[in-house]
Design an enzyme around this catalytic site. Structure first.
Site, PDB file in Angstrom:
ATOM      1  N   MET A   1      -5.091 -26.040 -28.597  1.00  0.00           N
ATOM      2  CA  MET A   1      -3.918 -25.305 -27.580  1.00  0.00           C
ATOM      3  C   MET A   1      -3.298 -26.336 -28.318  1.00  0.00           C
ATOM      4  O   MET A   1      -2.530 -27.102 -28.350  1.00  0.00           O
ATOM      5  CB  MET A   1      -4.227 -25.610 -26.411  1.00  0.00           C
ATOM      6  N   CYS A  89      -8.427 -18.780 -34.409  1.00  0.00           N
ATOM      7  CA  CYS A  89      -7.109 -18.653 -33.745  1.00  0.00           C
ATOM      8  C   CYS A  89      -6.273 -17.288 -34.662  1.00  0.00           C
ATOM      9  O   CYS A  89      -6.746 -17.317 -35.885  1.00  0.00           O
ATOM     10  CB  CYS A  89      -6.037 -19.849 -34.832  1.00  0.00           C
ATOM     11  N   LYS A 127     -15.021 -23.944 -34.199  1.00  0.00           N
ATOM     12  CA  LYS A 127     -14.865 -22.602 -33.227  1.00  0.00           C
ATOM     13  C   LYS A 127     -13.624 -21.441 -33.726  1.00  0.00           C
ATOM     14  O   LYS A 127     -13.481 -21.838 -34.467  1.00  0.00           O
ATOM     15  CB  LYS A 127     -13.417 -23.120 -32.189  1.00  0.00           C
ATOM     16  N   ASN A 191     -16.670 -19.695 -24.440  1.00  0.00           N
ATOM     17  CA  ASN A 191     -15.139 -20.011 -24.416  1.00  0.00           C
ATOM     18  C   ASN A 191     -15.349 -18.769 -23.644  1.00  0.00           C
ATOM     19  O   ASN A 191     -15.584 -17.254 -25.047  1.00  0.00           O
ATOM     20  CB  ASN A 191     -14.662 -20.838 -25.392  1.00  0.00           C
ATOM     21  N   GLY A 192     -14.193 -18.664 -22.922  1.00  0.00           N
ATOM     22  CA  GLY A 192     -13.727 -17.473 -23.324  1.00  0.00           C
ATOM     23  C   GLY A 192     -13.614 -16.840 -21.175  1.00  0.00           C
ATOM     24  O   GLY A 192     -14.407 -17.278 -20.384  1.00  0.00           O
ATOM     25  N   ASP A 193     -12.259 -17.540 -20.625  1.00  0.00           N
ATOM     26  CA  ASP A 193     -12.214 -16.710 -18.907  1.00  0.00           C
ATOM     27  C   ASP A 193     -12.828 -17.742 -18.217  1.00  0.00           C
ATOM     28  O   ASP A 193     -13.435 -17.508 -17.250  1.00  0.00           O
ATOM     29  CB  ASP A 193     -12.081 -15.246 -19.156  1.00  0.00           C
ATOM     30  N   ARG A 216      -7.064 -21.938 -21.206  1.00  0.00           N
ATOM     31  CA  ARG A 216      -5.968 -21.503 -19.998  1.00  0.00           C
ATOM     32  C   ARG A 216      -6.463 -22.893 -18.820  1.00  0.00           C
ATOM     33  O   ARG A 216      -4.477 -22.983 -18.135  1.00  0.00           O
ATOM     34  CB  ARG A 216      -5.682 -20.604 -20.056  1.00  0.00           C
TER      35      ARG A 216
END
Length: 302
Positions: A1, A89, A127, A191-193, A216
């Protein structure tokens, strides 16, 4: 990130809640090869790490196999445990270089970049996302797995969707099934949430993937992976906020804007009561000395 998990934040995470594997911010392989000495020195700051962070993986991006190969050897010589190539990205400036999510549009070039990095002898991972404008799992994922990646992290949204829709974890199970059918040993990371370690373990159980990547959820929360996660009070959070800020000044103050720390201030203070004025004052600071003075006064006056 980018501009979040820099050397200062990673060192704080390693101290207060170390994950199984840590990734750096993504760094331009082209820049590491082609930049001026001053430019390269600045980029090298993104590849500074502490032994406490191991295993530590350097994330690179490039659409040029030659530059990726040279950068991969540099990363190896720096002592990293692996290389991760960002092919997900959605940032337009990255895509203009043919990198990040744009790699999904050029599978053969993506394979060439992977094989170039693998020449270093380090484990190489990627990724990516489930597709560019639509679900392309059945064509895109096998192409990547043919290279015998050490690991493949899949963000279960398309590039077009960004983060505007909920992550669809059923697609991670599809990726796992493809891996199993192909008979390769690549680890599949979803990956995700992912909101917590517990949430991650549940998603692993549901999909059969080998692990999850959290992003996040760790903003302002370096205790995320610790056994006492969620027990921190205001004093502890402010103490670590200040420690983080001092590390930023020490490690990155000569190359990065102090304004980058302010997104962390918001995250550390999220959920705390009666900190509105404190937040406003912190947002006006320019260095860790000013931050320390404001926090010290706040704690003394209550």
């Amino acid at each position: 990130m980018a501009d979040v998990t820099d050397a200062a934040f990673r060192r704080i995470i390693a101290k207060y809640g170390k994950p199984d594997v840590t990734w750096t911010e993504f760094v331009s392989a082209d820049g590491l090869v082609r930049a001026t000495p001053e430019g390269k020195a600045k980029l090298m700051k993104d590849l500074v790490y502490d032994e406490s962070e191991r295993p530590i993986v350097a994330q690179l991006f490039s659409s040029n196999p030659e530059y990726m190969e040279q950068a991969a050897y540099l990363v190896r010589d720096l002592g990293f445990d692996g290389i991760d190539i960002n092919m997900g990205c959605p940032d337009k400036s990255i895509e203009k270089q043919g990198c990040g999510a744009a790699m999904m549009r050029y599978p053969e070039k993506a394979v060439a970049v992977i094989r170039a990095a693998q020449k270093s002898g380090l484990p190489v991972s990627v990724k990516t996302r489930i597709g560019y404008n639509k679900n392309e799992i059945e064509t895109w994922i096998p192409k990547l797995l043919e290279t015998n990646l050490a690991a493949l992290t899949v963000h279960c949204r398309t590039r077009k969707e960004m983060s505007k829709v909920p992550a669809r974890w059923e697609h991670i199970k599809e990726v796992v099934d493809i891996r199993n059918r192909m008979g390769v040993n690549t680890l599949i990371i979803g990956n995700g949430d992912v909101e917590s370690v517990e949430d991650g373990k549940l998603k692993v159980a549901e999909t059969g993937c080998d692990g999850v990547m959290l992003g996040r959820a760790i903003f302002g929360n370096p205790w995320l992976f610790s056994i006492d996660h969620g027990t921190q009070n205001m004093e502890q959070k402010l103490k670590v906020l200040l420690e983080h800020t001092k590390l930023f000044d020490e490690l990155l103050g000569d190359t990065k804007s102090f304004a980058l720390m302010k997104k962390h201030f918001k995250s550390y203070l999220a959920g705390l009561e009666n900190v509105h004025d404190l937040k406003l004052k912190l947002m006006e600071t320019n260095n860790s000395t000013e931050v320390e003075a404001i926090i010290t006064k706040f704690m003394e006056t209550g």
